[in-house]
Design a protein around this motif. Structure first.
Motif, short mmCIF file in Angstrom:
data_model
loop_
_atom_site.label_atom_id
_atom_site.label_comp_id
_atom_site.label_asym_id
_atom_site.label_seq_id
_atom_site.Cartn_x
_atom_site.Cartn_y
_atom_site.Cartn_z
N GLY A 67 2.84 105.06 53.41
CA GLY A 67 1.79 105.54 54.30
C GLY A 67 1.85 107.04 54.53
O GLY A 67 0.81 107.71 54.65
N LEU A 142 2.15 109.67 65.81
CA LEU A 142 1.18 108.58 65.87
C LEU A 142 1.50 107.62 67.00
O LEU A 142 0.60 107.19 67.75
CB LEU A 142 1.14 107.84 64.52
N CYS A 170 -1.14 102.28 61.50
CA CYS A 170 -0.87 103.36 60.55
C CYS A 170 0.56 103.86 60.67
O CYS A 170 1.22 104.16 59.67
CB CYS A 170 -1.84 104.51 60.77
N SER A 212 -4.16 96.59 65.08
CA SER A 212 -2.91 97.10 64.51
C SER A 212 -2.59 96.46 63.17
O SER A 212 -1.89 97.06 62.34
CB SER A 212 -1.75 96.87 65.48
N PRO A 215 -4.62 98.04 59.25
CA PRO A 215 -4.01 98.89 58.21
C PRO A 215 -2.98 98.13 57.37
O PRO A 215 -2.91 98.34 56.15
CB PRO A 215 -3.34 100.01 59.02
N TYR A 216 -2.21 97.25 58.01
CA TYR A 216 -1.21 96.46 57.28
C TYR A 216 -1.91 95.58 56.24
O TYR A 216 -1.48 95.51 55.08
CB TYR A 216 -0.41 95.60 58.25
N TYR A 219 -3.19 97.67 53.31
CA TYR A 219 -2.10 98.11 52.43
C TYR A 219 -1.57 96.92 51.62
O TYR A 219 -1.28 97.06 50.42
CB TYR A 219 -1.00 98.73 53.28
#
Length: 547
Positions: A67, A142, A170, A212, A215-216, A219
């Motif tokens: 990331g 972040l 992120c 939350s 993004p996981y 990816y």
């Protein structure tokens, strides 16, 4: 807003917050010495290979999430590693500003609010880490942004929870240790004000949790598409690899009784002869292609499953050894002096030096902190793709330049001014004081130590929850960030860097005014409008000025 008023307002704010302004200015000057003393960036063996390579050739890595490489890629058009470090230094300064603003908003005095920012502003090791191609600065920034959104108002707003969740997701892709925040932050949203009893409280927590994970999920989908042969939706294949390293410090095959497959990866050397997990995991013949296990690769789905299974079996068979190992490794955070752990080759990277290459002598091992020309950990499809080539391709400058006029002062400063272990322990304890407090209600007879330790005085002691500001979330966040990497991998001084600012925020909140719940018969001391605007007076005054 009238641009002509910006400078006068800035001067007024600086004048109203003199102590923080001076501390902030000192932090700026120290970072300027690092920028001028070490043009470009500092290099960490291994990790920097991956991050810089993945910024030039985007791809997920099998051993760590990349990331951070998206941040590097966003700055790639400028072709300046100096710009990367400048942005990271600005992030470090921004973290201090967020700490100060949150503390002032919670009623903490200007003095204690400024004191709480000093480790983040002045710690030499934090400044050095900000100057590296490493993840800690972006990760901390972040998470602090997410916390600022969570704590800004007592009553959460759905869109802020959505943004905070995305930012947290992120952060977990920058450092996988951040995955623990998937549980900590939503749990806080449910417990704050007993929100778990309300539908709205659950909706806020669910909004954050789902955001939350976005993004996981993105990816993981990218990982699956890039490595279709593995049929895995994941962000790395190294969870078992690092957990195996953790248990290697105490694993006893006779006690664990591993299966036939697990027996091949069970360390048989004497425990006292094993190096710390942070080194042993990379330099052993059990889970790498060596005499004990020829042809074994630790980062495949099958290997990851086997290593995880063995590590879990070791923890189940030796729970006290595991707990003892995690406890004593955590205590290294508070020790003095700093030791070369997990090895001198690792801690060497955590300090400024006058030379990037140190020759080997009869008593010391030689070090080379330049990107090598003969090794790369990512993007091997092109012959020229090595660490040195990636450095030049990204930064358009040769590495290894040191301006000693600026480097020597910051080098000396770092070795003296940092968050010493005992000081960090005090910071954690002060932060805990805002969570649990002790009171003695009985009337003592007499004075002095004997009276204080009398049976009547001791019997009157009471432990109770003492709410001050919003201490709980920063303190538990600091503890989670401190313990999690130790529990799943090993202790490393670099892992302290994200925990320190949150511990300082918690300690600062311990000096917030005590919150007293309003009763139906007793009106609140402040009006809702004034409670809603608990920002510093000077800031409120500035906002009231018409543009």
């Amino acid at each position: 807003m009238n641009p002509g008023l910006i400078l006068p307002r800035a001067r007024r704010l600086a004048g109203d917050h003199k102590l923080f302004t001076w501390a902030f200015a000192a932090g700026v000057v120290l970072r300027l010495f690092a920028i001028l003393g070490y043009p470009g960036a500092l290099w960490f063996w291994g990790d920097s290979f991956v991050y810089l390579g993945a910024s030039l050739r985007p791809q997920p890595n099998l051993s760590k999430a990349t990331g951070y490489s998206f941040f590097l890629r966003a700055l790639l058009p400028f072709h300046s590693l100096t710009l990367v470090t400048v942005v990271q230094h600005l992030m470090g300064l921004s973290v201090a500003v967020m700490i100060y603003v949150l503390l002032r908003r919670n009623g903490v005095s200007k003095t204690w609010s400024a004191v709480a920012t000093l480790p983040q502003l002045l710690d030499g090791y934090i400044i050095e880490d900000e100057h590296m191609i490493m993840t800690e600065t972006l990760f901390t920034f972040l998470l602090m942004v997410a916390m600022l959104m969570l704590l800004w108002k007592p009553r959460p707003v759905w869109w802020k929870m959505l943004v905070a969740g995305l930012v947290t997701g992120c952060a977990a892709l920058v450092r996988t240790d951040g995955e623990v925040m998937y549980a900590v932050f939503p749990l806080f949203l449910l417990l704050r004000g007993w929100s778990w009893k309300t539908v709205r409280g659950w909706l806020m927590a669910i909004t954050f949790a789902v955001a939350s994970l976005v993004p996981y999920a993105a990816y993981a989908g990218w990982f699956h598409d890039y490595y279709p042969q593995y049929h895995k939706y994941d962000i790395t294949l190294a969870e078992g690899f690092f957990l195996w390293g953790r248990v290697s410090s105490f694993a006893n095959c006779a006690v664990i009784k591993p299966t036939a497959a697990e027996a091949k990866i069970c360390p048989t050397d004497a425990i006292v002869d094993r190096t710390p997990p942070g080194n042993f995991v990379w330099e052993n013949d059990y889970i790498h292609n060596g005499k004990h296990n020829p042809g074994f690769s630790p980062v495949t789905p099958a290997s990851d499953k086997l290593l995880t299974s063995f590590a879990e079996r070791a923890i189940e068979a030796q729970p006290l050894d595991y707990a003892k190992t995690v406890f004593f490794d955590t205590m290294l955070s508070f020790g003095i002096p700093r030791i070369a752990y997990p090895g001198a080759g690792t801690t060497f990277y955590y300090s400024f030096h006058t030379h990037y290459v140190v020759a080997r002598t009869a008593t010391t091992k030689g070090y080379n902190t330049l990107p090598p020309k003969n090794q790369t950990w990512i993007g091997t499809n092109v012959a020229a793709d090595n660490a040195y080539h990636d450095w030049v391709a990204y930064g358009h400058q040769a590495p290894g330049v040191v301006d000693k006029v600026f480097a020597v002062p910051i080098l000396i400063y770092e070795r003296v001014v940092f968050t010493w272990g005992p000081l960090l322990a005090v910071i954690f304890l002060v932060g805990l004081g805002g969570v649990i407090s002790v009171s003695a209600s009985a009337r003592r007879r007499g004075h002095g130590l004997r009276s204080a330790l009398s049976f009547q005085a001791l019997r009157s002691l009471r432990l109770h929850w003492s709410p001050r500001g919003t201490t709980r979330l920063p303190w538990f966040t600091a503890v989670a960030l401190l313990v999690t990497p130790i529990a799943v991998a090993d202790f490393d001084y670099r892992y302290l860097i994200p925990a320190i600012p949150f511990a300082c925020l918690a300690a600062g909140l311990a000096f917030a005014p005590r919150r007293t719940p309003a009763t139906p018969d007793t009106p609140p001391a402040t009006s809702p409008a004034s409670a809603e605007s608990a920002v510093p007076d000077s800031v409120a005054d500035e906002l009231s000025v018409e543009s």
